[in-house]
Design a protein around this motif. Structure first.
Motif: not given
Ligand SMILES: Nc1ncnc2c1ncn2[C@@H]1O[C@H](COP(=O)(O)OP(=O)(O)OP(=O)(O)O)[C@@H](O)[C@H]1O
Length: 337
Positions: A50, A57, A21, A46-47, A44, A214, A4, A9, A24
């Motif tokens: 992605c 994103p 985000l 959302t990450l 987390k 995070m 990444l 985001k 990141v």
């Protein structure tokens, strides 16, 4: 294997912008178990979403096997998603289908041949230890068994990567342990890379090789689990570790002990435990150390020890002893708060 790069985001909710985000960047290496830990709302979910583009994103790049997946056609994206399995806290099983069918139906929808469906379903039911429950329905299974079905369903697509979104969060400690053991087995025996998100420190400790911490949409610290646990740098990481694994004692005992010296929390890796550092402190300084409480946390490949130690002596001698301990391979936190 997965990268990444500067991923952000932003969600637009009415007139409000939520930055889930913020810039990141991280790399997940082939064959490892990488975990992201953070409190609720840290970003987390959302990450992890992605990585297979369940969430796109707002900016940045997601690279899988050297390809920028944001640039893939719909067809290629579907193909890629097959390489990336996912399990969830809520299992997402079909309640009206048997265990066997829960694994077989998605394969059928994908166009896999009948005998191959049978082969894979049987193979992965065996790996997750549910062969004898193949005809049961989800309502007849425990939470841990449901998660095993979900894991078999994901594995049946023979992915290279397994994404785990809080897969053990709804389970009791014993069941969590058995699911974590299963994840370790899948990683070791099938060579599947695992990326997981969790708010539970013990999950990271037990299975992960590397971890990212995070907070508010950003990664505040990342590195090997051993390094991060033995030498947490950021306040957020220290807070996580203190919340869950630091030793505590009743207030009245603490007050009593502080009358005659200092209290320190010592954290050390398995190998440092061989050094007789407390005996050395007693010899070198006019200080009498005594162990008030202790514990060991088991990491994937190592153990980390915690000791709460009382250093009896006057201020200057105990201070010199603390400075000495800080020069050793030990994390020293003064617990005089
Ligand atoms: N679809 C969405 N629309 C609007 N806001 C969202 C959406 N998804 C997430 N958010 C917001 O983004 C932020 C990060 O949420 P996210 O679910 O990624 O965090 P988390 O660390 O996974 O927390 P939790 O464990 O509680 O799900 C939160 O403020 C959340 O409200």
């Amino acid at each position: 294997m997965i990268e990444l790069n500067h991923v952000s985001k932003t969600f637009q909710v009415g007139k409000k912008k939520i930055e889930a985000l913020k810039d990141v960047s991280l790399t997940i290496r082939k064959g490892e178990i990488f975990g992201v830990i953070g409190f609720s709302g840290a970003g987390k979910s959302t990450l992890i979403r992605c990585i297979n583009l369940l969430e796109r994103p707002t900016s940045g790049h997601v690279i899988v096997d050297d390809k920028d997946i944001l640039k893939l056609s719909k067809r290629d994206l579907l193909k890629l998603r097959r390489k990336i399995g996912m399990i969830f806290q809520g299992y997402n099983l079909l309640e009206t289908a048997s265990v066997y069918e829960n694994i077989a139906i998605p394969l059928k929808l994908e166009g896999v041949a009948k005998d191959e469906i049978e082969r894979r379903t049987e193979k992965y039911l065996d790996i997750v230890g549910l062969t004898d429950r193949r005809d049961a329905y989800p309502s007849q299974l425990s939470g841990g068994q449901k998660q095993r079905v979900a894991i078999a369903r994901a594995l049946a697509h023979e992915p290279e990567v397994l994404l785990s979104d809080e897969a053990t969060s709804a389970l009791d400690p014993n069941t969590t342990e058995s699911i974590l053991e299963l994840l370790l087995k899948i990683n070791a025996e099938l060579g599947i890379t695992i990326f997981l998100i969790t708010h539970e420190l013990n999950v990271i400790q037990r299975v992960c090789d590397r971890v990212a911490v995070m907070e508010k949409g950003q990664i505040v610290e990342q590195g090997s689990v051993v390094d991060i646990f033995a030498r947490p740098k950021e306040a957020m990481t220290q807070q996580f570790i203190r919340n869950e694994s630091r030793l505590s004692i009743p207030e009245s005992i603490r007050r009593d002990l502080l009358k005659s010296g200092r209290l320190v929390n010592l954290t050390f890796l398995g190998e440092s435990a061989k050094d007789p550092f407390l005996a050395t402190v007693a010899k070198k300084f006019d200080v009498l150390p005594s162990i008030i409480a202790g514990g060991i946390d088991q990491l994937k490949d190592q153990s980390i020890g915690n000791l709460l130690v009382h250093l009896k002596g006057d201020r200057s001698e105990t201070e010199a002893a603390i400075q000495y301990l800080k020069q050793q391979e030990i994390l020293v936190e003064e617990a005089d708060y």
